[in-house]
Design a protein around this motif. Structure first.
Motif, PDB file in Angstrom:
ATOM      1  N   GLY A  88      -3.010  90.633 159.438  1.00 22.69           N
ATOM      2  CA  GLY A  88      -2.338  89.365 160.208  1.00 22.69           C
ATOM      3  C   GLY A  88      -2.097  88.086 159.344  1.00 22.69           C
ATOM      4  O   GLY A  88      -1.990  87.193 160.169  1.00 22.69           O
ATOM      5  N   VAL A  89      -1.860  88.292 158.342  1.00 20.82           N
ATOM      6  CA  VAL A  89      -1.575  87.176 157.310  1.00 20.82           C
ATOM      7  C   VAL A  89      -0.491  86.222 157.689  1.00 20.82           C
ATOM      8  O   VAL A  89      -0.280  85.161 157.297  1.00 20.82           O
ATOM      9  CB  VAL A  89      -1.318  87.621 155.918  1.00 20.82           C
ATOM     10  CG1 VAL A  89      -2.905  88.094 155.346  1.00 20.82           C
ATOM     11  CG2 VAL A  89      -0.267  88.275 155.719  1.00 20.82           C
ATOM     12  N   GLN A  90       0.619  86.780 158.616  1.00 22.94           N
ATOM     13  CA  GLN A  90       1.625  86.193 159.012  1.00 22.94           C
ATOM     14  C   GLN A  90       1.319  84.878 159.822  1.00 22.94           C
ATOM     15  O   GLN A  90       1.907  84.090 160.117  1.00 22.94           O
ATOM     16  CB  GLN A  90       2.728  86.827 159.529  1.00 22.94           C
ATOM     17  CG  GLN A  90       2.646  87.572 160.850  1.00 22.94           C
ATOM     18  CD  GLN A  90       1.975  88.935 160.446  1.00 22.94           C
ATOM     19  OE1 GLN A  90       1.068  89.126 159.625  1.00 22.94           O
ATOM     20  NE2 GLN A  90       2.043  89.963 161.409  1.00 22.94           N
ATOM     21  N   PHE A  91       0.040  85.127 160.501  1.00 23.33           N
ATOM     22  CA  PHE A  91      -0.311  84.151 161.520  1.00 23.33           C
ATOM     23  C   PHE A  91      -1.481  83.081 160.877  1.00 23.33           C
ATOM     24  O   PHE A  91      -1.838  82.110 161.262  1.00 23.33           O
ATOM     25  CB  PHE A  91      -0.950  84.984 162.785  1.00 23.33           C
ATOM     26  CG  PHE A  91       0.111  85.777 163.363  1.00 23.33           C
ATOM     27  CD1 PHE A  91       1.109  85.155 163.873  1.00 23.33           C
ATOM     28  CD2 PHE A  91      -0.101  87.119 163.378  1.00 23.33           C
ATOM     29  CE1 PHE A  91       2.124  86.055 164.621  1.00 23.33           C
ATOM     30  CE2 PHE A  91       0.892  88.006 164.064  1.00 23.33           C
ATOM     31  CZ  PHE A  91       2.092  87.433 164.493  1.00 23.33           C
ATOM     32  N   SER A  92      -2.392  84.039 160.081  1.00 28.85           N
ATOM     33  CA  SER A  92      -3.716  83.338 159.748  1.00 28.85           C
ATOM     34  C   SER A  92      -4.334  83.949 158.602  1.00 28.85           C
ATOM     35  O   SER A  92      -4.216  85.362 158.648  1.00 28.85           O
ATOM     36  CB  SER A  92      -4.784  82.990 160.640  1.00 28.85           C
ATOM     37  OG  SER A  92      -5.964  82.824 160.252  1.00 28.85           O
ATOM     38  N   THR A  93      -5.093  83.666 157.609  1.00 27.82           N
ATOM     39  CA  THR A  93      -5.518  84.373 156.577  1.00 27.82           C
ATOM     40  C   THR A  93      -7.023  84.509 156.820  1.00 27.82           C
ATOM     41  O   THR A  93      -8.099  85.050 156.050  1.00 27.82           O
ATOM     42  CB  THR A  93      -5.621  83.635 155.041  1.00 27.82           C
ATOM     43  OG1 THR A  93      -6.158  82.337 155.137  1.00 27.82           O
ATOM     44  CG2 THR A  93      -4.291  83.729 154.751  1.00 27.82           C
ATOM     45  N   GLU A  94      -7.562  84.161 158.001  1.00 28.07           N
ATOM     46  CA  GLU A  94      -8.966  84.288 158.577  1.00 28.07           C
ATOM     47  C   GLU A  94      -9.628  85.592 158.327  1.00 28.07           C
ATOM     48  O   GLU A  94     -10.734  85.953 158.009  1.00 28.07           O
ATOM     49  CB  GLU A  94      -9.273  83.719 159.875  1.00 28.07           C
ATOM     50  CG  GLU A  94     -10.474  83.478 160.267  1.00 28.07           C
ATOM     51  CD  GLU A  94     -10.565  83.000 161.805  1.00 28.07           C
ATOM     52  OE1 GLU A  94     -11.551  83.274 162.447  1.00 28.07           O
ATOM     53  OE2 GLU A  94      -9.811  82.406 162.185  1.00 28.07           O
ATOM     54  N   TYR A 110      -2.662  88.363 148.296  1.00 34.58           N
ATOM     55  CA  TYR A 110      -2.015  89.162 149.586  1.00 34.58           C
ATOM     56  C   TYR A 110      -0.612  88.784 149.152  1.00 34.58           C
ATOM     57  O   TYR A 110      -0.157  87.761 148.434  1.00 34.58           O
ATOM     58  CB  TYR A 110      -2.389  88.784 150.894  1.00 34.58           C
ATOM     59  CG  TYR A 110      -2.326  87.440 151.289  1.00 34.58           C
ATOM     60  CD1 TYR A 110      -0.963  87.385 152.194  1.00 34.58           C
ATOM     61  CD2 TYR A 110      -2.793  86.122 150.870  1.00 34.58           C
ATOM     62  CE1 TYR A 110      -0.706  85.897 152.760  1.00 34.58           C
ATOM     63  CE2 TYR A 110      -2.708  84.869 151.446  1.00 34.58           C
ATOM     64  CZ  TYR A 110      -1.406  85.020 152.356  1.00 34.58           C
ATOM     65  OH  TYR A 110      -1.189  83.810 152.677  1.00 34.58           O
ATOM     66  N   GLY A 111       0.378  89.212 149.928  1.00 37.47           N
ATOM     67  CA  GLY A 111       1.819  88.956 149.712  1.00 37.47           C
ATOM     68  C   GLY A 111       2.387  89.000 151.375  1.00 37.47           C
ATOM     69  O   GLY A 111       1.757  88.387 152.042  1.00 37.47           O
ATOM     70  N   HIS A 112       3.440  89.881 151.536  1.00 35.90           N
ATOM     71  CA  HIS A 112       4.019  90.036 152.837  1.00 35.90           C
ATOM     72  C   HIS A 112       4.569  88.951 153.644  1.00 35.90           C
ATOM     73  O   HIS A 112       5.906  89.138 154.024  1.00 35.90           O
ATOM     74  CB  HIS A 112       3.046  90.492 153.929  1.00 35.90           C
ATOM     75  CG  HIS A 112       3.330  90.729 155.215  1.00 35.90           C
ATOM     76  ND1 HIS A 112       4.169  91.921 155.382  1.00 35.90           N
ATOM     77  CD2 HIS A 112       2.724  90.302 156.410  1.00 35.90           C
ATOM     78  CE1 HIS A 112       4.497  92.128 156.500  1.00 35.90           C
ATOM     79  NE2 HIS A 112       3.907  91.296 157.216  1.00 35.90           N
ATOM     80  N   THR A 113       4.224  87.475 153.292  1.00 40.98           N
ATOM     81  CA  THR A 113       4.871  86.267 153.939  1.00 40.98           C
ATOM     82  C   THR A 113       6.152  85.961 153.332  1.00 40.98           C
ATOM     83  O   THR A 113       6.877  85.324 153.730  1.00 40.98           O
ATOM     84  CB  THR A 113       3.892  85.317 154.081  1.00 40.98           C
ATOM     85  OG1 THR A 113       3.401  84.806 153.174  1.00 40.98           O
ATOM     86  CG2 THR A 113       2.736  85.842 155.040  1.00 40.98           C
ATOM     87  N   HIS A 114       6.256  86.394 152.004  1.00 38.02           N
ATOM     88  CA  HIS A 114       7.219  85.601 151.194  1.00 38.02           C
ATOM     89  C   HIS A 114       7.087  84.299 150.733  1.00 38.02           C
ATOM     90  O   HIS A 114       8.109  83.723 150.436  1.00 38.02           O
ATOM     91  CB  HIS A 114       8.623  86.135 151.388  1.00 38.02           C
ATOM     92  CG  HIS A 114       8.776  87.666 151.406  1.00 38.02           C
ATOM     93  ND1 HIS A 114       9.936  88.125 151.151  1.00 38.02           N
ATOM     94  CD2 HIS A 114       8.061  88.753 151.782  1.00 38.02           C
ATOM     95  CE1 HIS A 114       9.942  89.553 151.283  1.00 38.02           C
ATOM     96  NE2 HIS A 114       9.003  90.010 151.825  1.00 38.02           N
ATOM     97  N   VAL A 115       5.827  83.758 151.107  1.00 40.00           N
ATOM     98  CA  VAL A 115       5.590  82.330 150.782  1.00 40.00           C
ATOM     99  C   VAL A 115       4.362  82.136 149.768  1.00 40.00           C
ATOM    100  O   VAL A 115       3.408  82.725 150.397  1.00 40.00           O
ATOM    101  CB  VAL A 115       5.233  81.551 152.265  1.00 40.00           C
ATOM    102  CG1 VAL A 115       5.136  80.246 152.217  1.00 40.00           C
ATOM    103  CG2 VAL A 115       6.411  81.677 153.271  1.00 40.00           C
ATOM    104  N   ALA A 116       4.777  81.361 148.955  1.00 41.05           N
ATOM    105  CA  ALA A 116       3.814  81.009 147.971  1.00 41.05           C
ATOM    106  C   ALA A 116       2.629  80.258 148.621  1.00 41.05           C
ATOM    107  O   ALA A 116       2.982  79.213 149.234  1.00 41.05           O
ATOM    108  CB  ALA A 116       4.437  80.505 146.578  1.00 41.05           C
TER     109      ALA A 116
END
Length: 160
Positions: A88-94, A110-116
């Motif tokens: 669920g990293v698109q919402f939170s890294t918790e 991690y990756g997936h969000t395309h945001v550094a």
């Protein structure tokens, strides 16, 4: 030990070539590939002749036998490597941090969000963004990290 961190190349080996030509990538001793597209990790290993830790991303299923997450060690640090879509990293890294703590990792990549992103803390959370399809800038990105035992990692976001 200096490592390179890359994610979300999505088949764009030209972007990987540009990354490898960047001065910051010249003395990297190994790479961490956080998924999307698994064949690109093989390309990276072939071109550099360096070790490449790699995991599958959401766009790799069902075409790979790579694991969704691995834990490995480098430069005196224990590292959780995953693409992140299952956490669920698109919402939170918790959730990612909780998994890293359970694995006694002090770094989570991690990756997936395309945001550094760099999140310091008990578990340092690193996302190199996307080398080929960034959502946070007009240029792709990767990271380099200097890892020494018992020292906070020194991490830089590099744009190509």
């Amino acid at each position: 030990m200096k490592i390179g961190i890359v994610s979300d190349s999505h088949g764009d080996t030209n972007a990987l070539d540009q990354m490898l030509a960047h001065p910051a990538a010249q003395d990297v001793e190994g790479w961490f590939f956080a998924g999307d597209i698994a064949m690109d990790a093989e390309y990276l290993a072939m071109i550099t002749q360096l070790p490449v830790a790699k995991v599958a991303g959401n766009n790799d299923w069902p075409y790979t036998t790579l694991k969704d997450a691995i834990v490995t060690e480098a430069g005196g640090h224990r590292i959780l490597l995953t693409h992140g879509h299952l956490y669920g990293v698109q919402f939170s890294t918790e959730m990612l941090v909780q998994v890293a703590e359970a694995q006694q990792a002090d770094i989570a990549i991690y990756g997936h969000t395309h945001v550094a992103d760099i999140q310091p803390g008990g578990v340092m959370v690193l996302n190199p963004g996307s080398i080929a399809r960034p959502r946070d800038a007009s240029k792709g990105s990767f990271m380099v990290a200097d890892l020494l035992p018992d020292c906070e990692p020194v991490v830089k976001i590099i744009r190509i």
